[in-house]
Design an enzyme around this catalytic site. Structure first.
Site, PDB file in Angstrom:
ATOM      1  N   ILE A   1      48.758  39.454  36.002  1.00  0.00           N
ATOM      2  CA  ILE A   1      48.059  40.740  36.126  1.00  0.00           C
ATOM      3  C   ILE A   1      46.845  40.419  36.997  1.00  0.00           C
ATOM      4  O   ILE A   1      46.087  39.483  36.710  1.00  0.00           O
ATOM      5  CB  ILE A   1      47.665  41.334  34.747  1.00  0.00           C
ATOM      6  CG1 ILE A   1      46.884  42.662  34.931  1.00  0.00           C
ATOM      7  CG2 ILE A   1      46.888  40.364  33.870  1.00  0.00           C
ATOM      8  CD1 ILE A   1      46.657  43.437  33.632  1.00  0.00           C
ATOM      9  N   SER A   2      46.695  41.148  38.085  1.00  0.00           N
ATOM     10  CA  SER A   2      45.658  40.809  39.070  1.00  0.00           C
ATOM     11  C   SER A   2      44.251  40.981  38.498  1.00  0.00           C
ATOM     12  O   SER A   2      44.012  41.754  37.580  1.00  0.00           O
ATOM     13  CB  SER A   2      45.795  41.699  40.312  1.00  0.00           C
ATOM     14  OG  SER A   2      46.924  41.339  41.056  1.00  0.00           O
ATOM     15  N   GLN A   3      43.333  40.257  39.118  1.00  0.00           N
ATOM     16  CA  GLN A   3      41.908  40.389  38.823  1.00  0.00           C
ATOM     17  C   GLN A   3      41.487  41.839  39.088  1.00  0.00           C
ATOM     18  O   GLN A   3      41.868  42.425  40.115  1.00  0.00           O
ATOM     19  CB  GLN A   3      41.175  39.435  39.765  1.00  0.00           C
ATOM     20  CG  GLN A   3      39.681  39.418  39.658  1.00  0.00           C
ATOM     21  CD  GLN A   3      39.067  38.512  40.723  1.00  0.00           C
ATOM     22  OE1 GLN A   3      39.775  37.872  41.497  1.00  0.00           O
ATOM     23  NE2 GLN A   3      37.763  38.469  40.769  1.00  0.00           N
TER      24      GLN A   3
END
Length: 221
Positions: free
Chosen positions: A66-68
């Site tokens: 899950i991206s920053q």
């Protein structure tokens, strides 16, 4: 049992996260509001809930992350989503980025390469009121059946820009994609001025998981 409780503590942590990414340079109020609205902890295993509002990427299984939040906000701001835009997202992943795009009013088509993630997210997002169109397949080749698109966002790193994506972009449309090596990439924005004229802009460095598929890393071997 899925616990979808959004407490005052979670809301406070989200507000602090929004202030942090604002300080890092995100200015689009609609994007900031969307980050403030979507409970990011819903996308985490309960054991990791305490980390959900850190400005970091986390593993979600199948070799994906899950991206920053700053990265999600940065890409979304570059995409300039208007309500009603037909948007293609390549790399559904956890569905967090898809949720942000949905809140901005996009008619979203999202494609995931990993079958397990596709099935999980397709089942999960409607439970939190996010209604988008899900597809399983090779996103590096876009989604010809639904093209053309106003906007295309790629949430995985490509060695070069997939030609299929530029072809499936409407004139006036925007493609946002990280391009580079496996360890570090430049965020790129392509604006299609005419069928043959594409304006290219280069932004800062990021680190994404590799884009799989025929026009991703598999095709570049």
């Amino acid at each position: 049992m899925l616990n979808l409780e959004d407490t005052y503590s979670h809301k406070g942590q989200r507000k602090a996260l929004v202030e942090l990414i604002k300080k890092k340079g995100i200015q689009d109020e609609a994007v900031l509001n969307a980050i403030n609205t979507i409970p990011r902890h819903f996308f985490f295993e309960s054991a990791l809930h305490s980390h959900a509002y850190e400005d970091k990427a986390f593993p979600i299984g199948e070799g994906q992350t899950i991206s920053q939040p700053f990265t999600v906000a940065f890409q979304t701001e570059l995409l300039q989503v208007e309500p009603g835009d037909k948007v293609l997202e390549i790399g559904t992943g956890s569905g967090y980025q898809a949720s942000i795009l949905y809140l901005l009013g996009a008619e979203l088509h999202t494609i995931e390469y990993q079958k397990k993630l596709y099935e999980q997210t397709k089942k999960f997002l409607p439970k939190i009121g996010i209604k988008v169109n899900f597809y399983h397949g090779d996103g590096s080749q876009g989604l010809p059946s639904q093209a053309p698109f106003d906007k295309i966002i790629v949430t995985a790193a490509a060695p070069e820009v997939p030609k299929s994506l530029l072809q499936q972009l409407k004139v006036g449309g925007i493609l946002v994609i990280p391009i580079g090596g496996r360890l570090s990439q430049k965020m790129m924005k392509f604006t299609k001025r005419s069928p043959k004229k594409i304006i290219q802009e280069e932004f800062e460095n990021f680190a994404f998981v590799p884009l799989l598929g025929k026009e991703g890393w598999e095709g570049s071997k």
